[in-house]
Design a protein around this motif. Structure first.
Motif, PDB file in Angstrom:
ATOM      1  N   PRO A  38     -30.350   4.447  -6.450  1.00 42.44           N
ATOM      2  CA  PRO A  38     -31.067   5.708  -6.017  1.00 42.44           C
ATOM      3  C   PRO A  38     -30.404   5.986  -4.453  1.00 42.44           C
ATOM      4  O   PRO A  38     -30.801   7.226  -4.115  1.00 42.44           O
ATOM      5  CB  PRO A  38     -32.389   5.205  -6.258  1.00 42.44           C
ATOM      6  N   TYR A  39     -30.057   5.021  -3.748  1.00 42.57           N
ATOM      7  CA  TYR A  39     -29.586   5.244  -2.419  1.00 42.57           C
ATOM      8  C   TYR A  39     -28.329   5.852  -2.296  1.00 42.57           C
ATOM      9  O   TYR A  39     -27.775   6.230  -1.493  1.00 42.57           O
ATOM     10  CB  TYR A  39     -29.820   4.076  -1.529  1.00 42.57           C
ATOM     11  N   PHE A  40     -27.541   5.988  -3.545  1.00 44.23           N
ATOM     12  CA  PHE A  40     -26.389   6.322  -3.561  1.00 44.23           C
ATOM     13  C   PHE A  40     -25.955   7.884  -3.312  1.00 44.23           C
ATOM     14  O   PHE A  40     -26.709   8.520  -3.600  1.00 44.23           O
ATOM     15  CB  PHE A  40     -25.484   5.767  -4.839  1.00 44.23           C
ATOM     16  N   THR A  41     -25.120   8.170  -2.515  1.00 43.87           N
ATOM     17  CA  THR A  41     -24.683   9.399  -2.206  1.00 43.87           C
ATOM     18  C   THR A  41     -23.234   9.639  -1.745  1.00 43.87           C
ATOM     19  O   THR A  41     -22.998   8.554  -0.856  1.00 43.87           O
ATOM     20  CB  THR A  41     -25.539  10.581  -1.434  1.00 43.87           C
ATOM     21  N   ILE A  42     -22.312  10.461  -1.949  1.00 46.00           N
ATOM     22  CA  ILE A  42     -21.193  10.944  -1.317  1.00 46.00           C
ATOM     23  C   ILE A  42     -21.283  11.360  -0.012  1.00 46.00           C
ATOM     24  O   ILE A  42     -21.519  12.508  -0.155  1.00 46.00           O
ATOM     25  CB  ILE A  42     -20.136  11.408  -2.235  1.00 46.00           C
ATOM     26  N   ASP A  43     -21.512  10.468   1.057  1.00 43.98           N
ATOM     27  CA  ASP A  43     -22.134  11.132   2.306  1.00 43.98           C
ATOM     28  C   ASP A  43     -21.018  11.436   3.131  1.00 43.98           C
ATOM     29  O   ASP A  43     -20.248  10.274   3.654  1.00 43.98           O
ATOM     30  CB  ASP A  43     -23.062   9.798   2.897  1.00 43.98           C
TER      31      ASP A  43
END
Length: 261
Positions: A38-43
């Motif tokens: 859930p902490y994943f994002t293409i940041d």
């Protein structure tokens, strides 16, 4: 799946590189965790020497962007691309230069936001860089003066003591909401203190637990106290949690005193 992440990040960087004034595009560490976390994002962080691109330009970076939303306060956009979450933040390179100048001239104002913005520059993976701006910014971050770290740890310790006092007041009044608010402030200040002790810039709040635990310099028994404070076992009273917090803050004192020795 990681190939897909790299492809999307590369496509974004390629599009952004054609926007006038963009000096660097970096990929943050939130893209390194597993895609189903859930902490994943293409940041993605974008540093520009000019004005931030318009919302119209930003919302059409890639064909097929879904669920685009932007912050009314900061130049930050979130959207889905090929069903993966993407976060793009825009910052003016002049603002970064101003922060670096304040650090070098020892005029940093310690009620300003913490060092996470600089962490992103130091740790971000380079997707695109134009000129020498990013190289020079990273060189400056490699030579942060000791005085900055000393002041940062003392400021964080002072704020942690204040939060501890608020915890005591909340426990005495049996006010669980204010206790929770104060506990959050205390945990964040303690973390800031420890990063300053270790001369490390601060990661995002999502990465705090993992990175605090990995710091080379920690008070004896700190990990156990922190775990007991943030994950109380059983029907523990607010006063008992305050006592745990007090022991945790007191364990920082030798490291705070060291800064003025």
């Amino acid at each position: 799946m990681k190939r897909k992440v790299r492809r999307i990040a590369g496509s974004l960087a390629e599009r952004l590189s054609h926007i006038e004034g963009v000096q660097a595009v970096l990929l943050g560490d939130a893209a390194e965790v597993e895609v189903f976390d859930p902490y994943f994002t293409i940041d993605v962080d974008v540093y520009t020497g000019g004005t931030v691109p318009s919302i119209e330009t930003r919302s059409t970076l890639l064909p097929g962007i879904d669920a685009f939303e932007t912050s009314p306060v900061t130049a930050s956009d979130r959207f889905l691309y090929e069903e993966l979450p993407v976060t793009v933040r825009y910052a003016r390179s002049a603002d970064v230069d101003r922060m670096l100048l304040r650090i070098s001239e020892q005029t940093w104002v310690f009620h300003e936001p913490g060092t996470h913005a600089l962490y992103r520059i130091e740790k971000g993976e380079i997707l695109f860089a134009r000129g020498t701006w990013l190289e020079e910014a990273r060189a400056a971050l490699a030579h942060v003066p000791d005085q900055f770290w000393w002041q940062a740890r003392l400021r964080a310790f002072s704020l942690a003591e204040r939060a501890l006092s608020d915890l005591g007041a909340a426990a005495h009044r049996a006010d669980p909401l204010f206790f929770l608010v104060s506990a959050s402030r205390l945990a964040r200040c303690v973390a800031s203190f420890l990063f300053a002790v270790n001369r490390r810039l601060e990661p995002s709040d999502r990465m705090l637990a993992e990175q605090v635990a990995a710091l080379p310099v920690l008070p004896d028994g700190f990990a156990g106290r922190l775990e007991s404070f943030v994950r109380p076992v059983g029907d523990i009273t607010l006063e008992a949690r305050r006592e745990i917090a007090q022991h945790m803050v007191r364990s920082l004192i030798p490291l705070a005193v060291e800064a003025t020795a």
